[in-house]
Design a protein around this motif. Structure first.
Motif, PDB file in Angstrom:
ATOM      1  N   LEU A 100       1.013  -1.159   0.038  1.00  0.00           N
ATOM      2  CA  LEU A 100      -0.055   0.103  -0.182  1.00  0.00           C
ATOM      3  C   LEU A 100       0.991   1.329   0.045  1.00  0.00           C
ATOM      4  CD1 LEU A 100      -2.776  -1.010   2.758  1.00  0.00           C
ATOM      5  CD2 LEU A 100      -3.215  -0.870   0.080  1.00  0.00           C
ATOM      6  N   THR A 101       0.285   2.346  -0.253  1.00  0.00           N
ATOM      7  CA  THR A 101       1.149   3.618  -0.624  1.00  0.00           C
ATOM      8  C   THR A 101       0.645   4.812   0.369  1.00  0.00           C
ATOM      9  OG1 THR A 101       1.360   2.968  -2.900  1.00  0.00           O
ATOM     10  CG2 THR A 101       1.961   5.084  -2.294  1.00  0.00           C
ATOM     11  N   ILE A 102       1.410   5.318   0.897  1.00  0.00           N
ATOM     12  CA  ILE A 102       0.980   6.927   1.717  1.00  0.00           C
ATOM     13  C   ILE A 102       1.808   8.073   0.972  1.00  0.00           C
ATOM     14  CG2 ILE A 102       0.896   5.632   3.866  1.00  0.00           C
ATOM     15  CD1 ILE A 102       3.684   7.431   4.375  1.00  0.00           C
ATOM     16  N   ARG A 103       1.171   9.082   1.089  1.00  0.00           N
ATOM     17  CA  ARG A 103       1.613  10.365   0.385  1.00  0.00           C
ATOM     18  C   ARG A 103       2.415  11.091   1.603  1.00  0.00           C
ATOM     19  NH1 ARG A 103      -2.593  12.317  -2.349  1.00  0.00           N
ATOM     20  NH2 ARG A 103      -1.933  11.290  -4.205  1.00  0.00           N
ATOM     21  N   ALA A 104       3.691  11.678   1.242  1.00  0.00           N
ATOM     22  CA  ALA A 104       4.245  12.624   2.378  1.00  0.00           C
ATOM     23  C   ALA A 104       4.998  13.936   1.492  1.00  0.00           C
ATOM     24  CB  ALA A 104       5.182  11.850   3.001  1.00  0.00           C
ATOM     25  N   LYS A 105       4.810  14.976   2.221  1.00  0.00           N
ATOM     26  CA  LYS A 105       5.752  16.072   1.846  1.00  0.00           C
ATOM     27  C   LYS A 105       7.117  15.952   2.023  1.00  0.00           C
ATOM     28  CE  LYS A 105       1.975  19.185   3.064  1.00  0.00           C
ATOM     29  NZ  LYS A 105       1.588  19.857   4.073  1.00  0.00           N
ATOM     30  N   ALA A 106       7.878  15.133   2.865  1.00  0.00           N
ATOM     31  CA  ALA A 106       8.984  14.940   2.979  1.00  0.00           C
ATOM     32  C   ALA A 106       9.130  13.475   3.608  1.00  0.00           C
ATOM     33  CB  ALA A 106       9.691  15.925   3.917  1.00  0.00           C
ATOM     34  N   VAL A 107      10.429  12.944   2.986  1.00  0.00           N
ATOM     35  CA  VAL A 107      10.679  11.618   3.728  1.00  0.00           C
ATOM     36  C   VAL A 107      12.241  11.881   4.578  1.00  0.00           C
ATOM     37  CG1 VAL A 107      11.131   9.243   2.969  1.00  0.00           C
ATOM     38  CG2 VAL A 107       9.474  10.098   2.143  1.00  0.00           C
ATOM     39  N   ILE A 108      12.096  10.892   5.372  1.00  0.00           N
ATOM     40  CA  ILE A 108      13.713  10.751   6.118  1.00  0.00           C
ATOM     41  C   ILE A 108      14.092   9.241   6.188  1.00  0.00           C
ATOM     42  CG2 ILE A 108      14.928  11.142   8.223  1.00  0.00           C
ATOM     43  CD1 ILE A 108      13.283  13.131   9.294  1.00  0.00           C
ATOM     44  N   ASP A 109      15.341   9.222   5.492  1.00  0.00           N
ATOM     45  CA  ASP A 109      15.965   7.990   5.417  1.00  0.00           C
ATOM     46  C   ASP A 109      16.835   7.654   6.699  1.00  0.00           C
ATOM     47  OD1 ASP A 109      17.495   5.511   5.109  1.00  0.00           O
ATOM     48  OD2 ASP A 109      17.773   5.788   2.979  1.00  0.00           O
ATOM     49  N   SER A 110      16.232   6.945   7.664  1.00  0.00           N
ATOM     50  CA  SER A 110      17.023   6.938   8.960  1.00  0.00           C
ATOM     51  C   SER A 110      16.941   5.192   9.122  1.00  0.00           C
ATOM     52  CB  SER A 110      16.347   7.531  10.139  1.00  0.00           C
ATOM     53  OG  SER A 110      14.772   7.348  10.423  1.00  0.00           O
ATOM     54  N   THR A 111      17.555   4.636   8.084  1.00  0.00           N
ATOM     55  CA  THR A 111      17.362   3.175   8.225  1.00  0.00           C
ATOM     56  C   THR A 111      18.796   2.754   8.543  1.00  0.00           C
ATOM     57  OG1 THR A 111      18.026   2.955   5.909  1.00  0.00           O
ATOM     58  CG2 THR A 111      15.453   3.114   6.499  1.00  0.00           C
ATOM     59  N   GLY A 112      19.725   3.410   8.969  1.00  0.00           N
ATOM     60  CA  GLY A 112      21.169   3.018   9.522  1.00  0.00           C
ATOM     61  C   GLY A 112      22.069   2.604   8.560  1.00  0.00           C
ATOM     62  N   HIS A 113      22.891   1.753   8.708  1.00  0.00           N
ATOM     63  CA  HIS A 113      23.940   1.523   7.706  1.00  0.00           C
ATOM     64  C   HIS A 113      23.389   1.151   6.280  1.00  0.00           C
ATOM     65  CE1 HIS A 113      27.134   1.085  10.975  1.00  0.00           C
ATOM     66  NE2 HIS A 113      25.945   0.866  11.631  1.00  0.00           N
ATOM     67  N   ALA A 114      22.601   0.490   6.213  1.00  0.00           N
ATOM     68  CA  ALA A 114      21.995   0.245   4.836  1.00  0.00           C
ATOM     69  C   ALA A 114      21.302   1.200   3.990  1.00  0.00           C
ATOM     70  CB  ALA A 114      20.863  -1.073   4.792  1.00  0.00           C
ATOM     71  N   ALA A 115      21.102   2.344   4.546  1.00  0.00           N
ATOM     72  CA  ALA A 115      20.552   3.437   3.697  1.00  0.00           C
ATOM     73  C   ALA A 115      19.467   2.982   2.865  1.00  0.00           C
ATOM     74  CB  ALA A 115      21.604   4.617   3.506  1.00  0.00           C
ATOM     75  N   GLU A 116      18.619   2.348   3.291  1.00  0.00           N
ATOM     76  CA  GLU A 116      17.732   1.850   2.493  1.00  0.00           C
ATOM     77  C   GLU A 116      16.893   2.409   1.411  1.00  0.00           C
ATOM     78  OE1 GLU A 116      15.505  -1.757   3.614  1.00  0.00           O
ATOM     79  OE2 GLU A 116      17.031  -2.277   4.854  1.00  0.00           O
ATOM     80  N   VAL A 117      16.360   3.688   1.868  1.00  0.00           N
ATOM     81  CA  VAL A 117      15.542   4.426   0.828  1.00  0.00           C
ATOM     82  C   VAL A 117      16.554   4.934  -0.276  1.00  0.00           C
ATOM     83  CG1 VAL A 117      14.087   6.434   0.743  1.00  0.00           C
ATOM     84  CG2 VAL A 117      13.930   5.055   2.639  1.00  0.00           C
ATOM     85  N   ALA A 118      17.684   5.452   0.132  1.00  0.00           N
ATOM     86  CA  ALA A 118      18.670   5.935  -0.833  1.00  0.00           C
ATOM     87  C   ALA A 118      18.989   4.940  -2.012  1.00  0.00           C
ATOM     88  CB  ALA A 118      19.793   6.548  -0.211  1.00  0.00           C
ATOM     89  N   ALA A 119      19.213   3.500  -1.219  1.00  0.00           N
ATOM     90  CA  ALA A 119      19.602   2.408  -2.160  1.00  0.00           C
ATOM     91  C   ALA A 119      18.455   2.098  -3.067  1.00  0.00           C
ATOM     92  CB  ALA A 119      19.771   1.216  -1.216  1.00  0.00           C
ATOM     93  N   ILE A 120      17.129   2.310  -2.625  1.00  0.00           N
ATOM     94  CA  ILE A 120      16.185   1.883  -3.651  1.00  0.00           C
ATOM     95  C   ILE A 120      15.969   2.951  -4.731  1.00  0.00           C
ATOM     96  CG2 ILE A 120      13.431   2.209  -3.904  1.00  0.00           C
ATOM     97  CD1 ILE A 120      13.437   1.127  -0.992  1.00  0.00           C
ATOM     98  N   ILE A 121      16.417   4.444  -4.219  1.00  0.00           N
ATOM     99  CA  ILE A 121      16.369   5.048  -5.481  1.00  0.00           C
ATOM    100  C   ILE A 121      17.487   4.992  -6.487  1.00  0.00           C
ATOM    101  CG2 ILE A 121      16.722   7.823  -5.814  1.00  0.00           C
ATOM    102  CD1 ILE A 121      15.583   8.311  -3.030  1.00  0.00           C
ATOM    103  N   VAL A 122      18.613   4.582  -6.091  1.00  0.00           N
ATOM    104  CA  VAL A 122      19.627   4.243  -6.993  1.00  0.00           C
ATOM    105  C   VAL A 122      19.342   3.194  -7.799  1.00  0.00           C
ATOM    106  CG1 VAL A 122      22.150   3.755  -7.021  1.00  0.00           C
ATOM    107  CG2 VAL A 122      21.329   5.224  -5.541  1.00  0.00           C
ATOM    108  N   ARG A 123      18.611   2.041  -7.245  1.00  0.00           N
ATOM    109  CA  ARG A 123      18.496   0.622  -7.769  1.00  0.00           C
ATOM    110  C   ARG A 123      17.312   0.887  -8.947  1.00  0.00           C
ATOM    111  NH1 ARG A 123      16.944  -2.151  -3.732  1.00  0.00           N
ATOM    112  NH2 ARG A 123      14.789  -2.338  -3.949  1.00  0.00           N
ATOM    113  N   LYS A 124      16.286   1.822  -8.700  1.00  0.00           N
ATOM    114  CA  LYS A 124      15.241   2.059  -9.602  1.00  0.00           C
ATOM    115  C   LYS A 124      15.395   3.133 -10.596  1.00  0.00           C
ATOM    116  CE  LYS A 124      12.047  -0.595  -7.264  1.00  0.00           C
ATOM    117  NZ  LYS A 124      10.628  -1.089  -7.138  1.00  0.00           N
TER     118      LYS A 124
END
Ligand code: 48F
Length: 259
Positions: free
Chosen positions: A157-181
């Motif tokens: 499911l999806t939610i909408r946000a004006k800003a997102v914080i990637d505070s996923t620790g060492h894996a930086a998962e949101v950043a990794a998703i952006i690069v991957r996609k």
């Protein structure tokens, strides 16, 4: 008083569903409930921004519970002491400028302080993708941790946000998703994640605050993910930088959303 089992069920389902419906369109979505995410959530909520945190684990607190190598103590430097005081976390000054806390008290106090400030937390929900419109992240794609663990083929499911914080620790998962996609589009030198460097508390604790910034339109990093994205060192069981970075991300986002 006679207890009705179904009323107990109805109370839980009704209340939780209202919470989730109320979280579909928000100001700030935080991914990851470690020390950085919780601190960011506290300060954003205190500023009156509608903020929701998603944590994939059952428990909140990330890498903080175990202190250093399972010794459940955390070290904080002088600069972060005012934040500990604000949360009512007790400290013992071990040596000039080095403050010790009990890691269990630290996690539970950060969590309790953030929730009481207005932060909504959903545990057991992971972020598996982002929503991007006009080259800006505009939301998160969520799924149950249990679904992911069981490798069930169930759409998210999806939610909408004006800003997102990637505070996923060492894996930086949101950043990794952006690069991957979508490729090398991060606001780093190469557009990629630069990757965390070997342990160096002094430098890591400084750069983590400097690296707390926007990494892609709509996405900000806080905590260890900031150094993972911008190539700063890790710092081990000193946690002041996590709180300072979380607070800094809240300040940057509040200023940006204000206009
Ligand atoms: O790892 P974590 O504690 O990150 P942090 O706040 O603090 C880092 C320190 O604990 C320590 C350190 C200090 O020197 O380096 O490692 O930067 O917390 C990250 C949280 O994010 C959750 C994860 O379960 C953890 O609780 N998380 C990670 N990926 C996802 C996620 C995801 N895709 N969706 C939801 N939660």
């Amino acid at each position: 008083m006679q207890l009705d089992d179904v009323i107990i069920s109805r109370a839980i389902i009704d209340s939780w569903t209202k919470d989730l419906l109320d979280s579909l369109e928000i100001d700030v979505a935080i991914v990851g409930g470690g020390p950085a995410g919780l601190t960011a959530g506290y300060y954003l909520s205190k500023k009156g921004l509608k903020t929701v945190l998603f944590e994939r684990n059952l428990s909140i607190g990330g890498g903080m519970w175990g202190g250093g190598m399972m010794y459940n103590k955390c070290v904080f430097q002088q600069e972060s002491k005012p934040i500990l005081d604000e949360f009512g976390i007790r400290t013992e000054e071990y040596q000039d400028g080095y403050f010790l806390t009990n890691s269990l008290e630290t996690v539970t106090s950060l969590c309790s302080g953030a929730i009481k400030a207005g932060l909504k937390i959903f545990n057991l929900i992971g972020v598996e993708d982002v929503m991007i419109r006009q080259e800006q992240v505009t939301g998160l794609v969520l799924n149950w941790t249990a679904v992911t663990m069981a490798k069930l083929h169930i759409d998210p499911l999806t939610i909408r946000a004006k800003a997102v914080i990637d505070s996923t620790g060492h894996a930086a998962e949101v950043a990794a998703i952006i690069v991957r996609k979508i490729g090398k589009k991060l606001l780093t030198e190469t557009g990629e994640m630069l990757g965390e460097k070997p342990m160096w508390a002094e430098v890591g604790e400084r750069t983590i605050v400097e690296n707390t910034k926007e990494i892609y339109p709509g996405v900000f990093v806080a905590g260890m993910s900031a150094n993972a994205v911008f190539g700063g060192p890790r710092m081990g069981p000193i946690f002041g930088g996590m709180l300072l970075s979380g607070k800094r991300s809240a300040e940057i986002i509040a200023a940006k959303l204000a206009g």
